[in-house]
Design an enzyme around this catalytic site. Structure first.
Site, PDB file in Angstrom:
ATOM      1  N   THR A 140     100.608   3.037 119.730  1.00 41.19           N
ATOM      2  CA  THR A 140     101.278   4.224 120.259  1.00 41.19           C
ATOM      3  C   THR A 140     100.507   5.449 119.777  1.00 41.19           C
ATOM      4  O   THR A 140     100.220   5.582 118.588  1.00 41.19           O
ATOM      5  CB  THR A 140     102.739   4.289 119.792  1.00 41.19           C
ATOM      6  OG1 THR A 140     103.414   3.090 120.174  1.00 41.19           O
ATOM      7  CG2 THR A 140     103.451   5.480 120.411  1.00 41.19           C
ATOM      8  N   GLY A 185     101.431   4.641 115.650  1.00 41.09           N
ATOM      9  CA  GLY A 185     101.795   3.344 115.095  1.00 41.09           C
ATOM     10  C   GLY A 185     101.134   2.206 115.831  1.00 41.09           C
ATOM     11  O   GLY A 185     100.585   2.365 116.921  1.00 41.09           O
ATOM     12  N   ARG A 186     101.202   1.046 115.229  1.00 37.83           N
ATOM     13  CA  ARG A 186     100.659  -0.173 115.815  1.00 37.83           C
ATOM     14  C   ARG A 186     101.708  -1.280 115.693  1.00 37.83           C
ATOM     15  O   ARG A 186     102.466  -1.319 114.740  1.00 37.83           O
ATOM     16  CB  ARG A 186      99.365  -0.596 115.122  1.00 37.83           C
ATOM     17  CG  ARG A 186      98.184   0.313 115.408  1.00 37.83           C
ATOM     18  CD  ARG A 186      96.917  -0.217 114.750  1.00 37.83           C
ATOM     19  NE  ARG A 186      95.760   0.578 115.122  1.00 37.83           N
ATOM     20  CZ  ARG A 186      95.368   1.662 114.465  1.00 37.83           C
ATOM     21  NH1 ARG A 186      96.035   2.072 113.382  1.00 37.83           N
ATOM     22  NH2 ARG A 186      94.302   2.334 114.865  1.00 37.83           N
ATOM     23  N   ASP A 208     116.000  -3.738 121.343  1.00 39.31           N
ATOM     24  CA  ASP A 208     115.304  -3.351 120.106  1.00 39.31           C
ATOM     25  C   ASP A 208     115.925  -2.081 119.524  1.00 39.31           C
ATOM     26  O   ASP A 208     115.215  -1.140 119.154  1.00 39.31           O
ATOM     27  CB  ASP A 208     113.811  -3.150 120.375  1.00 39.31           C
ATOM     28  CG  ASP A 208     112.983  -3.187 119.092  1.00 39.31           C
ATOM     29  OD1 ASP A 208     113.525  -3.653 118.060  1.00 39.31           O
ATOM     30  OD2 ASP A 208     111.817  -2.755 119.117  1.00 39.31           O
ATOM     31  N   GLY A 258     102.895  -5.501 117.471  1.00 36.70           N
ATOM     32  CA  GLY A 258     102.415  -6.756 118.022  1.00 36.70           C
ATOM     33  C   GLY A 258     101.985  -6.660 119.468  1.00 36.70           C
ATOM     34  O   GLY A 258     101.276  -7.540 119.953  1.00 36.70           O
ATOM     35  N   PHE A 259     102.409  -5.626 120.179  1.00 41.97           N
ATOM     36  CA  PHE A 259     102.098  -5.518 121.599  1.00 41.97           C
ATOM     37  C   PHE A 259     101.090  -4.413 121.899  1.00 41.97           C
ATOM     38  O   PHE A 259     100.751  -4.208 123.052  1.00 41.97           O
ATOM     39  CB  PHE A 259     103.377  -5.263 122.398  1.00 41.97           C
ATOM     40  CG  PHE A 259     104.376  -6.363 122.231  1.00 41.97           C
ATOM     41  CD1 PHE A 259     104.251  -7.548 122.932  1.00 41.97           C
ATOM     42  CD2 PHE A 259     105.431  -6.214 121.363  1.00 41.97           C
ATOM     43  CE1 PHE A 259     105.169  -8.559 122.772  1.00 41.97           C
ATOM     44  CE2 PHE A 259     106.354  -7.224 121.203  1.00 41.97           C
ATOM     45  CZ  PHE A 259     106.235  -8.407 121.896  1.00 41.97           C
ATOM     46  N   GLY A 260     100.658  -3.671 120.901  1.00 42.12           N
ATOM     47  CA  GLY A 260      99.694  -2.616 121.159  1.00 42.12           C
ATOM     48  C   GLY A 260      99.842  -1.471 120.183  1.00 42.12           C
ATOM     49  O   GLY A 260     100.316  -1.644 119.046  1.00 42.12           O
TER      50      GLY A 260
END
Length: 535
Positions: free
Chosen positions: A26, A19-20, A142, A22-24
């Site tokens: 995975t 996945g992608r 989260d 806002g912070f990078g």
């Protein structure tokens, strides 16, 4: 940009992108340095930089947050372990344990809405994990269906994707190396209002967990739930008519709009869900979770919903901010507060202290009285001879046999020839007869203060007969009751002046004081001596 089959840190081979955000990104990767080539999850984190050079304080902070994740994973079986962390260029990487299983989103897509029993088991399985991290003053920030995995091996819920590193990476760094602001992350809908404002609290995680439970019961994400326009409370029960009353009550309180109206801890929420107030184990997470479909499945660790970024002030020079995403844990209270055992122990001690203090005060007061006795009552008794002035008319009683001396007021002193003081006791009435003229004698008490040395015997007024001295009115104390008749005497004396008209004869020298007082009426009888003269 990381490409598949690329070795990161010359060790981890990327298998696929999970996945992608806002912070990078995975990735699912393999550890080529391990004989088993075990799978792992690599999180590629990209800080928000306006300067190509990474400041030293950001590297230190990333190191501290990585150490926190390592401590959590090693001490709780329902948190993924941290295998390694490193940086390459301007990017940071975390290597974590791979958890085979399904996320709650995937499980709901396969099974549909969960039953009340399944949701209760899930909550009782995840609440101990939240209590574990809250006790360490960490807020997940989260929690949502994508970040809870039902582990394939035992069906237990595993909490993943902590927001602590994301918050570090979301710090905007100015060209001078200072931070302009930090970010408050979360997923829209699952994020509480205070968290969206950049001020998350521990109950913010409980709010997100409550909305996760609503999703499992109704299949509706928060965006599709209605709310009360007046209070802001979420209206969800109509979508889950079969929910148990206990579970519905717990969820309602967890998703209250105001943090103060929610549960103050994960323990309190678990106890209410169980319907008792027994202690719930908070570190083992041994509650069975909802078993998912058979067969091996892989878990996508990336969030399916975007993460919201909100700017909040942050001080880059705060080297003590190891857990800047946490706050003071003021809502947590022990369940054994106000134990009745303590009340039964403390109250008797307080009573004993009060009684002991009272007894000590009493002993002290009595000892003071013994050491300092009150003044003797003798002093007031000595002052009692105040009636002395009223006794002074007694010498006039002796003068009464010769009322003539009244014109000769200066000669009252020789008149006290009345040695027969005992007779004075028998003739209180006679005393009343003579005081007519003794009124001037009241002036005499002032010159006769000579009896001042005698007040000592006045203490015992009885020895009056012993006083033969004309000057000393010692006998006076005995007739102390006589002062009362004094005011009555003046009217009785009025008849006596008649015989006084015949008295101007010389008899006073002839009749010395030797004559007895009972012959006081002699003056009228004194006419007898006049008869011989007539003869």
């Amino acid at each position: 940009m990381v490409t598949p089959l690329k070795l990161l840190n010359n060790r981890y081979r990327i298998i696929e992108t999970l996945g992608r955000g806002g912070f990078g990104e995975t990735f699912l990767a393999q550890d080529t340095h391990m004989p088993s080539a075990r799978k792992c999850v690599i999180k590629h984190l990209k800080p928000v930089l306006e300067n190509p050079e990474i400041p030293s304080w950001l590297r230190e902070r990333f190191h501290r947050e990585a150490a926190t994740l390592e401590e959590l994973g090693e001490n709780h079986p329902q948190i993924p372990q941290l295998y390694a962390y490193f940086s390459e260029g301007e990017d940071f990487y975390l290597v974590q344990e791979w958890i085979p299983g399904l996320t709650l989103t995937q499980a709901h897509a396969q099974k549909g809405n969960f039953s009340s029993t399944a949701v209760e088991e899930l909550l009782l399985g995840i609440l101990p994990v939240l209590e574990f991290i809250h006790q360490r003053r960490i807020i997940h920030r989260d929690i949502k269906p994508d970040n809870i995995i039902l582990r394939e091996a035992d069906g237990k819920p595993i909490l993943i994707d902590f927001g602590i590193i994301k918050e570090t990476m979301g710090t905007l760094v100015n060209p001078d190396g200072r931070s302009a602001y930090s970010v408050a992350l979360g997923t829209p809908g699952y994020m509480a209002s205070e968290q969206a404002a950049g001020r998350p609290v521990f109950s913010s995680d409980l709010y997100s967990l409550g909305l996760t439970a609503i999703f499992l019961l109704t299949g509706k994400t928060p965006q599709y739930l209605t709310s009360d326009s007046r209070t802001g409370e979420i209206l969800w029960r109509q979508g889950a008519p079969q929910v148990s009353p206990t579970l519905a009550k717990v969820i309602d309180q967890a998703v209250r709009y105001h943090p103060r109206e929610r549960f103050n801890s994960a323990t309190a929420m678990a106890q209410t869900l169980q319907g008792n107030f027994s202690n719930v184990p908070m570190t083992k997470g041994d509650r069975p979770g909802n078993t998912v479909a058979n067969g091996k499945t892989k878990s996508n660790h990336q969030p399916t919903a975007p993460t919201l970024v909100v700017g909040t002030p942050y001080n880059a020079n705060d080297t003590q901010a190891t857990k800047v995403y946490t706050q003071e844990f003021t809502g947590y209270t022990e369940t054994q507060e106000g134990s009745p055992l303590m009340k039964w122990v403390v109250m008797p001690l307080v009573v004993l202290l009060v009684i002991g203090g009272g007894m000590a005060a009493g002993f002290w007061v009595t000892s003071q009285r013994r050491n300092n006795p009150p003044p003797a009552v003798e002093e007031p008794t000595e002052e009692t001879p105040i009636p002395l002035p009223s006794l002074e008319p007694r010498p006039n009683l002796f003068e009464t046999p010769s009322p003539i001396p009244t014109p000769a007021t200066p000669s009252p002193e020789p008149t006290p020839s009345p040695s027969p003081s005992p007779e004075t006791t028998s003739s209180p009435t006679e005393d009343t007869i003579t005081p007519m003229e003794p009124e001037p004698s009241l002036d005499e008490p002032a010159p006769i203060p000579e009896p001042k040395p005698s007040p000592s015997p006045t203490i015992s007024p009885q020895p009056s007969p012993t006083i033969s001295i004309p000057v000393t009115p010692a006998p006076v104390p005995k007739p102390s009751p006589s002062p009362t008749p004094k005011p009555t005497v003046p009217p009785q004396i009025s008849p006596t002046p008649q015989p006084s008209n015949t008295v101007p004869v010389i008899p006073p020298p002839e009749n010395p004081s030797a004559e007895t007082e009972p012959n006081l009426p002699a003056p009228p009888v004194g006419e007898k001596p006049i008869d011989p003269e007539q003869n």
